[in-house]
Write an enzyme that holds these catalytic residues in place. Structure first.
Site: not given
Length: 316
Positions: A126, A161, A211, A226
């Site tokens: 990240k 997150k 992705r 996705r």
């Protein structure tokens, strides 16, 4: 020239071969006549300053009823003519870091490590995206719940997150004035002791979390979007997202061109970029996936591209 391909992965008996990118790599290596060696989970070690592993000869086949056969385990010392596929899934905890340090010794002995062990330590998936701020949405990384709360209030809609999650785990969407926002932030930061990330919510997620795969710095021509299903806002396949292959957009290629040269320079031969709409959100270096899905949808051979790059590196 046949190479010794040494794979460090999660237990091979528990993988789902229809979706497993490591398995695609092993099939391609075997097809090219390379010798496969499976490292027993936890089998890396150092003796007298030299890296070694407990390995077994491995054969694979694309058969869900029996996809691998192992020979007898024995010690292997690392050296030239070997390629190590480091494909253990996160978390990147102390044991993972120790394994990359052992693989650094294997690299010093002449083995090619995919991906480079120093890069695996340096690139939190990240935080690594933030090395390319021109590609990213507004983002804050902090241990301070008050600062994170102010970020959510500023942008009115945000995603929160932890830095060490995978597969969509522990990702929250929060709005300004969210009644549970304080407890979400207390949980993510462990009361202000752990870093957490806040990013402006990107409504383009409804069209998919893309992705994009890089092989030795160059993008594969197709990405896997996705797409969240039902009332789920996360697109991760592990969270129930549906995978849909698409050609790369011009913006996707621009993002890849921003990130790819640095990945190549650092020896990161196989990297997965996550993008939502026009923005980069993560740089995945540990065990990127989606080879099998894209190969099946477009009749390509991404593992073949990877082994072309590997063989160029070792002069095979």
């Amino acid at each position: 020239m046949p190479l010794d391909i040494v794979v460090v992965m999660d237990p091979i008996g528990s993988i789902k071969i229809a979706k497993d990118s490591t398995f695609a790599m092993l099939l391609e290596a075997q097809r090219r006549g390379h010798r496969l060696h499976y490292v027993r989970p936890g089998g890396l070690s150092v003796r007298d300053g030299k890296a070694q592993a407990i390995v077994a000869p491995l054969q694979v086949r694309d058969d869900k009823n029996g996809w691998y056969e192992l020979g007898d385990f024995a010690p292997l010392h690392f050296g030239r003519g070997q390629v190590v596929l480091m494909r253990k899934d996160p978390p990147v905890d102390s044991e993972y870091i120790h394994d990359t340090q052992i693989l650094g010794l294997a690299q010093d002995a002449g083995a090619l490590i995919v991906n480079d062990p120093q890069g695996l330590r340096d690139y939190n998936e990240k935080l690594a995206a933030l090395l390319f701020p021109q590609c990213c949405p507004p983002t804050l990384v902090s241990r301070d719940p008050a600062a994170l709360k102010a970020f959510v209030n500023e942008h009115t809609d945000a995603v929160l997150k932890p830095l060490d999650g995978m597969g969509g785990r522990s990702i929250f969407r929060a709005h300004a004035g969210e009644p549970n926002l304080n407890v979400i932030l207390e949980t993510l930061t462990q009361g202000g002791h752990s870093l957490a990330m806040a990013q402006r919510y990107l409504p383009e997620i409804t069209d998919g979390d893309k992705r994009i795969l890089l092989v030795d710095g160059e993008p594969v021509d197709y990405c896997l979007a996705r797409i969240p299903q039902g009332d789920e806002f996360r697109g991760n396949l592990a969270a129930g997202g549906r995978g849909e292959g698409r050609p790369l957009s011009e913006r996707d290629r621009w993002i890849a061109a921003q990130v790819g040269p640095e990945m190549k320079r650092r020896g990161m031969l196989f990297v997965g970029l996550d993008a939502i709409g026009d923005y980069l959100t993560e740089v995945n270096v540990t065990s990127p996936t989606c080879i099998r899905e894209l190969d099946a949808q477009f009749g390509i051979n991404i593992a073949g591209l990877l082994f072309d790059a590997i063989e160029r590196r070792v002069g095979a």
